[in-house]
Design a protein around this motif. Structure first.
Motif, PDB file in Angstrom:
ATOM      1  N   PHE A 182       0.861  -1.185   0.000  1.00  0.00           N
ATOM      2  CA  PHE A 182       0.000   0.000   0.000  1.00  0.00           C
ATOM      3  C   PHE A 182       0.893   1.228   0.000  1.00  0.00           C
ATOM      4  O   PHE A 182       1.710   1.408   0.902  1.00  0.00           O
ATOM      5  N   VAL A 183       0.739   2.061  -1.014  1.00  0.00           N
ATOM      6  CA  VAL A 183       1.554   3.263  -1.121  1.00  0.00           C
ATOM      7  C   VAL A 183       0.758   4.410  -0.521  1.00  0.00           C
ATOM      8  O   VAL A 183      -0.259   4.819  -1.075  1.00  0.00           O
TER       9      VAL A 183
ATOM     10  N   ILE B 228      -2.773   3.059   7.734  1.00  0.00           N
ATOM     11  CA  ILE B 228      -3.563   4.278   7.605  1.00  0.00           C
ATOM     12  C   ILE B 228      -4.835   3.978   6.828  1.00  0.00           C
ATOM     13  O   ILE B 228      -4.905   3.017   6.064  1.00  0.00           O
ATOM     14  N   ALA B 229      -5.858   4.775   7.021  1.00  0.00           N
ATOM     15  CA  ALA B 229      -7.147   4.561   6.349  1.00  0.00           C
ATOM     16  C   ALA B 229      -6.967   4.654   4.830  1.00  0.00           C
ATOM     17  O   ALA B 229      -6.026   5.267   4.360  1.00  0.00           O
ATOM     18  N   PRO B 230      -7.878   4.052   4.059  1.00  0.00           N
ATOM     19  CA  PRO B 230      -7.697   4.077   2.599  1.00  0.00           C
ATOM     20  C   PRO B 230      -7.625   5.477   2.011  1.00  0.00           C
ATOM     21  O   PRO B 230      -7.090   5.664   0.923  1.00  0.00           O
ATOM     22  N   GLY B 232      -5.703   7.644   2.944  1.00  0.00           N
ATOM     23  CA  GLY B 232      -4.323   8.106   3.056  1.00  0.00           C
ATOM     24  C   GLY B 232      -3.443   7.609   1.939  1.00  0.00           C
ATOM     25  O   GLY B 232      -2.231   7.787   1.978  1.00  0.00           O
ATOM     26  N   SER B 233      -4.048   6.974   0.951  1.00  0.00           N
ATOM     27  CA  SER B 233      -3.252   6.515  -0.190  1.00  0.00           C
ATOM     28  C   SER B 233      -2.700   7.716  -0.949  1.00  0.00           C
ATOM     29  O   SER B 233      -3.260   8.812  -0.874  1.00  0.00           O
ATOM     30  N   PRO B 236      -5.786   8.667  -3.709  1.00  0.00           N
ATOM     31  CA  PRO B 236      -6.905   8.007  -3.042  1.00  0.00           C
ATOM     32  C   PRO B 236      -8.187   8.042  -3.861  1.00  0.00           C
ATOM     33  O   PRO B 236      -8.383   8.885  -4.735  1.00  0.00           O
TER      34      PRO B 236
END
Lengths: 561, 455
Positions: A182-183, B228-230, B232-233, B236
């Motif tokens: 996950f980036v 981290i929550a999605p 925070g990509s 996103p």
């Protein structure tokens, strides 16, 4: 009255706890030494349930430790080493002050040191315990290996961390244990499955260096000290479980500075202790078929295929992409990777190699001089790993707006909102190709929009034609005329067995619902109401997303026009 | 012969001199001796008197003379050859000594003092040259020489040569963070301490102290690495990013609320401050109502006192008491009968009673579940371990900060801080702040004399 009266704070929880300063005095250590000792031994402060009792009536915020823990600390041989070190420092300072350089040399040569091996053995009696705690260790080691070697913290620690992280990454590559990437804006999260344990760790970006001032470096350094030792032993055991030589060597080379750098480049294969002709994949024993075993076999097969998604593909990394991360991910899934010779040591082939299938580029435009290779952005690699399937390359071409990078750590339950990108990926995983309508919608060309409109019109036309036909037939029948219907050979209606099953199940469900008692029905309705609420919310979010997409499209149309 | 003559003469002299009361020419005789206290007749046959009253000073003088001769000339003069005593002077008149600066150098006094003052040589100390077992040692040395000449080495040397060279086992203590340190197999191999007899270990002091069981429990249920929550990509999904922004927004709103609350509590109320108009009105009103109050007040006081006087009244009469008793009994009976009818009626209210009990039970169960849920949630929160409270900050990038590509990504927050906070969150360390520099004594700023003149 007198001596037989019970006094307060003399028994119970008040005597089980001890304040930090008292503990420090009992051990005869300074505060930083005491903190270091507690961190190394794994002794943490506790918050008592009844603070007033323990604190003898006051509610001042104090740090409490369990008295048993402190008594246990008294038996630790490292405490003596700390005191020796204090004396060493005092002598060294005196020698410096008196400018007795020979004494300084002699003292420095005989500096007291301590080893933490016995503490590791005590805290993690079995290997699985150590594996469970390895997340933290990995994060710290990766973090410290990115520090600059200015001398603020021991350069030796940084070097050791770098060595251990390289060893770990090589192990993951060799055992193909990487599962998720996950980036994020903070750093890169990786998850690997080692010996049944899911291990998650966070790697910071190479180019982020704002050293915050409110972090206690001494505490972090102590943790790192402990964790480097732990990680070293774990690495040793892992390497031996795979029959690899530890400390790791490149196949066919001696262990020297060059080969160590090659290992760090993650492009070399590791030497084995006992050379095996074939890979020893454990074959499942053939038990009499049961449902569970079948399912497990299926899973195993799936897992095997997932581990090899990049097998046969040859990648080339451009200079501007994060080399180490991509090399790690690509090699963990069987692919071959190389980069420009001037970037780092260990590149196996040049950019001019004809057999390269994919070139990873991150620039807005690039001259595509080779036809038989795809020029894609680095997110493709990460998304493929998360989807466990090779995604279509078209969405990731150079200059294309990328689809969002979804987090693989989110498990969506039934009824929750699922972003449309994820739905596409799930469809791909199942083996279905993405629908043409969707594709047409994604492309941002007026022609395609027109095409879409045409298609819709066509569909409507078809529907209308059918309806018209039916109406005509009805009219004719009502008029009493015999329909000009011929007996044509019947078309066999292909029964979809899956659909049949589903229908049967739905029937059964309906029957069961009708047969329920009133009370049970009441409960059932309540549950379904709750579920439907979730679905409604998900629909709301989907509608929101659609609205957003439409606005985006409109904007793009405007800019194009 | 001359010597014998002189000897006889001296003998005679001695005899005369030894008589008591003899006055010689050199009469330096003491007065005590004139009146001699000696006995006239002494018994010389007793051994005691051989030493006391024998007179041998003539012999002693003779011997002294001989010793003197030996000291000064190195032997008896009578036995010396003539040449050593006498010489014929045949030399011519001595030439006049050269006058002048060349004077004879006299020897130093210290050299004179240090020279021997007698010609008698000092006796040799034989014991200084004596060696015990000299003969034996000489014999041994000779034998060793003979053997060495033959080529046979003594036993000690043979042992020395046959001994192995000493192995240097001084291991330099290796630091724990040495980058080239090696690791060994820690798990799966039993050491001596594990397999040996526990009694033996205890007696020899090699038994390891057991680690308390509580230390093996993790201090928090949270995982070591929280992803981290999605939202925070780095690229996103729209809705998850909005959700993350919403969370951050909520946190900020809470903070703002707290501040506002404080401000409100500390704010100055408008009602407290009286405006000028109000003060005048209130003053006037006070004056107006003052007269009325004065008039009204005394009347009331009188009335009150009158009533009070009546209230302290007579005792209760018998009748009154009986009446009260009867009333009491009545009310009690009424209540008892009412209770009984209630109980009877409750039989018919069983259903509703049951339902109400069920309701209560449900409520208590719900409350129990809530409390349990709250306790579980409490476990996930960081414990208060010290003076400072735990403060969490969310990492989020605003919509205009989102990067277009991985190359242009600007990382948010630092992993170091994140790890530090995670350690605090999991109750491994207490929240800590950088120590501030506090001055014990205030600093006084004084201008330099030169500046004082300028300013």
């Amino acid at each position: 009255m007198g001596g037989t009266q019970k006094k307060k704070f003399e028994r119970g929880s008040a005597t089980n706890y001890i304040t930090r300063n008292r503990a420090r005095k009992k051990l005869q250590l300074s505060l930083p030494d005491f903190r270091r000792l507690c961190i190394l031994k794994g002794i943490y402060p506790h918050e008592p349930k009844h603070k007033k009792k323990v604190n003898k009536g006051s509610t001042a915020p104090r740090t409490f430790y369990l008295l048993k823990d402190i008594r246990f600390l008294l038996h630790e041989p490292i405490v003596a080493k700390f005191r020796e070190y204090k004396i060493f420092v005092r002598k060294l300072r005196k020698a410096y002050g008196k400018t007795e350089w020979s004494a300084v040399e002699r003292l420095k040569e005989n500096k007291p040191t301590y080893k933490l091996d016995h503490i590791i053995k005590e805290r993690y009696p079995s290997f699985i315990d150590a594996l469970r705690d390895i997340d933290d260790a990995l994060c710290m080691c990766f973090l410290f290996s990115t520090f600059a070697r200015t001398g603020k913290c021991h350069v030796q620690t940084i070097q050791l961390c770098r060595r251990l992280t390289v060893e770990w990454m090589n192990y993951v590559i060799a055992s193909r244990s990487l599962r998720k990437v996950f980036v994020s804006i903070k750093g890169m999260y990786y998850q690997a499955e080692v010996m049944g344990q899911l291990i998650t760790w966070l790697v910071p970006y190479q180019f982020s260096h704002d050293h915050p001032t409110d972090v206690d470096y001494r505490v972090m350094a102590t943790f790192t000290e402990l964790y480097t030792t732990l990680l070293g032993f774990v690495n040793f055991r892992l390497y031996h479980s795979l029959n690899l030589v530890y400390p790791p060597k490149v196949t066919g080379e001696k262990r020297d500075v060059l080969s160590v750098q090659k290992l760090a480049a993650l492009s070399a294969s590791l030497a084995r202790v006992v050379s095996t002709a074939e890979e020893d994949d454990a074959q499942l024993d053939a038990f009499p078929t049961e449902e569970k075993v079948e399912a497990r076999e299926k899973e195993q097969m799936q897992l095997e295929t997932q581990k090899k998604i990049f097998e046969g593909l040859k990648f080339f990394l451009n200079r501007e992409v994060p080399r180490e991360s991509l090399a790690f991910v690509i090699r963990s899934f069987g692919g071959e990777v190389s980069w420009d010779r001037s970037v780092c040591i260990g590149s196996t082939y040049e950019a001019t190699d004809e057999t390269i299938t994919h070139q990873i580029v991150d620039r807005p435009n690039v001259d595509k001089s080779y036809i038989n290779r795809y020029y894609i952005q680095p997110q493709w690699v990460y998304d493929c790993v998360n989807a466990k399937v090779l995604l279509p390359v078209e969405d990731y071409f150079v200059g294309v707006t990328l689809p969002p990078h979804l987090s693989p750590f989110v498990e969506e339950k039934d009824g929750d909102y699922v972003p449309p990108e994820k739905l596409k990926i799930m469809a791909l995983q199942r083996g279905e190709k993405p629908g043409d309508d969707d594709d047409d919608e994604e492309e941002e060309n007026d022609d395609d929009d027109d095409d879409e409109e045409d298609e819709e019109e066509n569909e409507d036309d078809e529907d209308e034609a059918e309806e018209k036909n039916l109406k005509e037939m009805e009219k004719q029948k009502s008029q009493g005329k015999s329909l000009q219907v011929k007996v044509t050979p019947g078309k066999m209606k292909m029964e979809n067995p899956v659909r049949l099953e589903q229908e049967e199940k739905a029937e059964e469900k309906r029957l069961a619902i009708m047969m329920m008692k009133k009370k049970e029905k009441y409960l059932y309705d309540k549950i379904m109401f709750g579920k439907k609420r979730k679905i409604r919310e998900a629909n709301k979010l989907a509608a929101k997303r659609k609205a957003f997409d439409d606005t985006e499209k409109a904007k793009k149309k405007k800019t194009k026009n | 012969n001359s010597s014998s003559i002189t000897f006889n003469k001296t003998l005679l002299k001695h005899a005369a001199v030894s008589q008591p009361g003899f006055l010689g020419l050199k009469s330096n005789v003491k007065s005590s001796e004139l009146v001699s206290s000696r006995r006239k007749r002494v018994n010389k046959n007793k051994k005691k008197n051989w030493n006391r009253h024998s007179d041998i000073h003539d012999v002693e003088d003779f011997l002294e003379d001989i010793r003197h001769q030996e000291r000064t000339t190195g032997g008896l003069l009578s036995e010396k050859p003539d040449d050593s005593l006498f010489f014929l002077d045949v030399e011519a008149e001595p030439v006049k000594a050269e006058k002048g600066k060349r004077r004879v150098q006299r020897p130093l006094r210290i050299d004179l003092i240090l020279q021997h003052d007698s010609m008698v040589p000092a006796p040799k100390n034989v014991t200084a040259y004596q060696q015990p077992n000299a003969k034996k040692l000489r014999r041994i040395a000779q034998r060793a020489e003979q053997l060495a000449a033959k080529g046979v080495l003594p036993r000690r040397q043979r042992h020395l040569l046959s001994r192995r060279p000493a192995e240097k086992t001084v291991k330099k203590a290796e630091a724990n963070n040495n980058p080239d340190r090696d690791f060994y197999a820690m798990w799966g191999e039993e050491k001596v301490t594990d397999s040996a007899d526990p009694w033996y270990l205890q007696q020899t002091g090699k038994k390891l102290v057991q680690r308390p069981e509580k230390l093996n429990q993790k201090p928090s249920v949270l995982p070591a690495v929280e992803v981290i929550a999605p939202g925070g990509s780095y690229n996103p999904d729209f809705l998850s990013h909005q959700a993350l922004l919403q969370e951050a927004h909520d946190v900020e709103v809470q903070k703002q609320k707290q501040e506002d609350k404080l401000q409100r509590q500390l704010a100055f109320r408008k009602e407290d401050r009286a405006t000028e108009v109000q003060t005048i009105i209130s003053a006037v009103a006070a004056c107006l109502y003052e007269d009325e109050d004065e008039a009204a007040a005394p009347n009331e006081d009188e009335a009150d006192s009158a009533l009070g006087a009546i209230a302290v009244a007579e005792k209760k009469t018998e009748r009154q008491r009986k009446k009260e008793k009867a009333e009491k009994m009545k009310t009690q009976q009424q209540q008892a009968s009412r209770r009984q009818t209630e109980r009877q009626q409750q039989l018919f209210q069983l259903r509703s009673i049951k339902s109400s009990i069920k309701q209560q039970e449900l409520q208590t169960k719900a409350r129990q579940m809530k409390r349990k849920a709250r306790q579980e949630a409490q476990k996930a929160l960081p414990r208060r371990l010290g003076k400072l409270k735990y403060a969490q900050d969310l990492e989020v990038q605003l919509s205009d900060e989102l990067a277009a590509s991985l190359r242009q990504l600007k990382p948010e927050g630092s992993v170091l801080k994140d790890r530090f906070k995670s350690l605090q969150k999991r109750n491994l360390i207490e929240p800590r702040e950088r120590a501030k520099f506090k001055r014990r004594l205030k600093v006084k700023y004084v201008e330099k004399r030169a500046f004082r003149q300028i300013t």
